[in-house]
Design an enzyme around this catalytic site. Sequence first.
Site, mmCIF file in Angstrom:
data_model
loop_
_atom_site.group_PDB
_atom_site.id
_atom_site.type_symbol
_atom_site.label_atom_id
_atom_site.label_comp_id
_atom_site.label_asym_id
_atom_site.label_seq_id
_atom_site.Cartn_x
_atom_site.Cartn_y
_atom_site.Cartn_z
ATOM 1 N N ARG A 8 7.650 2.923 2.438
ATOM 2 C CA ARG A 8 8.747 2.991 1.466
ATOM 3 C C ARG A 8 8.220 3.403 0.104
ATOM 4 O O ARG A 8 8.927 3.954 -0.705
ATOM 5 C CB ARG A 8 9.451 1.636 1.390
ATOM 6 C CG ARG A 8 10.181 1.303 2.688
ATOM 7 C CD ARG A 8 10.729 -0.083 2.677
ATOM 8 N NE ARG A 8 9.666 -1.085 2.554
ATOM 9 C CZ ARG A 8 9.810 -2.366 2.816
ATOM 10 N NH1 ARG A 8 10.978 -2.817 3.196
ATOM 11 N NH2 ARG A 8 8.806 -3.215 2.695
ATOM 12 N N SER A 9 6.930 3.123 -0.151
ATOM 13 C CA SER A 9 6.356 3.448 -1.463
ATOM 14 C C SER A 9 5.061 4.235 -1.287
ATOM 15 O O SER A 9 4.404 4.141 -0.248
ATOM 16 C CB SER A 9 6.074 2.147 -2.222
ATOM 17 O OG SER A 9 5.284 1.294 -1.415
ATOM 18 N N HIS A 11 0.266 -7.697 24.446
ATOM 19 C CA HIS A 11 0.397 -8.192 23.068
ATOM 20 C C HIS A 11 -0.890 -8.912 22.613
ATOM 21 O O HIS A 11 -0.870 -10.089 22.269
ATOM 22 C CB HIS A 11 1.615 -9.121 22.932
ATOM 23 C CG HIS A 11 2.161 -9.183 21.542
ATOM 24 N ND1 HIS A 11 3.504 -9.280 21.256
ATOM 25 C CD2 HIS A 11 1.542 -9.148 20.329
ATOM 26 C CE1 HIS A 11 3.679 -9.320 19.948
ATOM 27 N NE2 HIS A 11 2.500 -9.245 19.356
ATOM 28 N N ILE A 37 1.603 -0.923 17.890
ATOM 29 C CA ILE A 37 1.003 -2.263 17.792
ATOM 30 C C ILE A 37 1.891 -3.178 16.948
ATOM 31 O O ILE A 37 1.466 -4.277 16.589
ATOM 32 C CB ILE A 37 -0.419 -2.217 17.187
ATOM 33 C CG1 ILE A 37 -0.453 -1.453 15.861
ATOM 34 C CG2 ILE A 37 -1.404 -1.592 18.155
ATOM 35 C CD1 ILE A 37 0.022 -2.162 14.654
ATOM 36 N N ALA A 38 3.121 -2.713 16.613
ATOM 37 C CA ALA A 38 3.951 -3.475 15.669
ATOM 38 C C ALA A 38 4.912 -4.402 16.407
ATOM 39 O O ALA A 38 4.577 -5.549 16.710
ATOM 40 C CB ALA A 38 4.683 -2.507 14.751
ATOM 41 N N ARG A 39 6.102 -3.894 16.707
ATOM 42 C CA ARG A 39 7.091 -4.643 17.477
ATOM 43 C C ARG A 39 7.770 -3.676 18.432
ATOM 44 O O ARG A 39 8.091 -2.546 18.054
ATOM 45 C CB ARG A 39 8.133 -5.293 16.560
ATOM 46 C CG ARG A 39 7.641 -6.525 15.819
ATOM 47 C CD ARG A 39 7.413 -7.713 16.756
ATOM 48 N NE ARG A 39 6.955 -8.901 16.035
ATOM 49 C CZ ARG A 39 5.671 -9.232 15.872
ATOM 50 N NH1 ARG A 39 4.714 -8.464 16.358
ATOM 51 N NH2 ARG A 39 5.345 -10.339 15.220
ATOM 52 N N GLU A 84 9.802 -7.577 25.787
ATOM 53 C CA GLU A 84 8.644 -8.280 26.350
ATOM 54 C C GLU A 84 8.964 -9.743 26.622
ATOM 55 O O GLU A 84 9.757 -10.342 25.891
ATOM 56 C CB GLU A 84 7.423 -8.120 25.438
ATOM 57 C CG GLU A 84 7.486 -8.794 24.099
ATOM 58 C CD GLU A 84 6.223 -8.494 23.280
ATOM 59 O OE1 GLU A 84 6.021 -7.345 22.884
ATOM 60 O OE2 GLU A 84 5.460 -9.451 23.066
#
Length: 317
Positions: free
Chosen positions: A178-179, A283, A234-236, A265
Amino acid sequence: MKLWITRPMTAEVEARARRDFDVEIRESTLPLTREEMQRALNDFDVVVPTLGDLFSAEVFAAELKPRCRLLANFAVGYNHIDVQAAKAAGIRVTNTPGAVTDATADIAMTLILMTARRAGEGERLVRSGGWKGWHPTQMLGTHVTGKTVGILGMGRIGQAIARRCHFGFGMKVAYIARSEKSLEFTATRAGSLESLAGQVDFLVVAVPGGPETQHLIDAPILSAMQPTAMLINIARGEVVDETALIAALESGDIAGAGLDVYEFEPRIPARLIQLENVSLLPHLGTATEEVRSSMGHMALDNVAAFVAGQDLPNPVN
Ligand code: NAP
């Protein structure tokens, strides 16, 4: 002050919890049931929940006067807790940032290398007894060194992955956040996710889960990727439209995928499991003794601060 820890922890974290608090440690390794979530809110002052404990708005709404005042989440990601609804119910939420960064970045590198170099497939070949020996065109994979990595979500973990790719593998780095980020190496901020997807060899997902990021990786983004490119998550799981991903892998729109997390999952579609060009981990991002202990201590630091009436070290609401 009664504390409930909703999963078994490492020995040193359990020892500290038993020494410092009036604690009950749940023996099950499975997520809390709906009834157990109500018990968490009614019978305890502080709860250490974790992934899979779905504290939705309805769970908070069902309790008019919850006893619980703090959910000291054991994980940096807290998309399983409706933090606004918790706040409205007078319940603070904390998380465990930082402790997880390097281990999760290491798993991203594991997946990049496994997928590019067909390591899972090779291991299955050896174990099956089907390996006939080395030859010059046996199991050719994709070279990683010098390629371009695109990071979706250039936060703590995204930057740790980028650093490993740049300094360890001489890779070019592009990103979306976002930045704008100021880093100690060159990394180009892409104008859009679609343009990032089109220019990279490895697209790595490192944004938090939640409604804002759900299905950011969808069919149009996957078709914008090069047919030689690979997706790493590797996040969600919910950040990637898994049905669209399977279709892109089956049709050859992309060359492969390395996944640590899944949309539903621990359920994983049979069509995904059947594919050879995917690396599938259960995970494992933070799964080391040291890191799980650090996460547990961080969660207990938040509990201790709360009990002492001090500022919470890692508040998220
Ligand atoms: P973080 O430091 O907060 O970084 C998140 C990054 O995502 C930031 O760069 C942020 O941009 C960016 N971002 C957020 N929303 C976005 C959007 N809508 N579009 C584009 N970029 C967006 O978090 P972190 O510590 O790196 O952790 C990231 C996530 O990894 C966690 O939330 C968790 O779900 C997951 N995780 C997974 C494992 C595992 O076991 N596999 C382990 C640990 C964490 P700004 O910088 O501009 O704000």
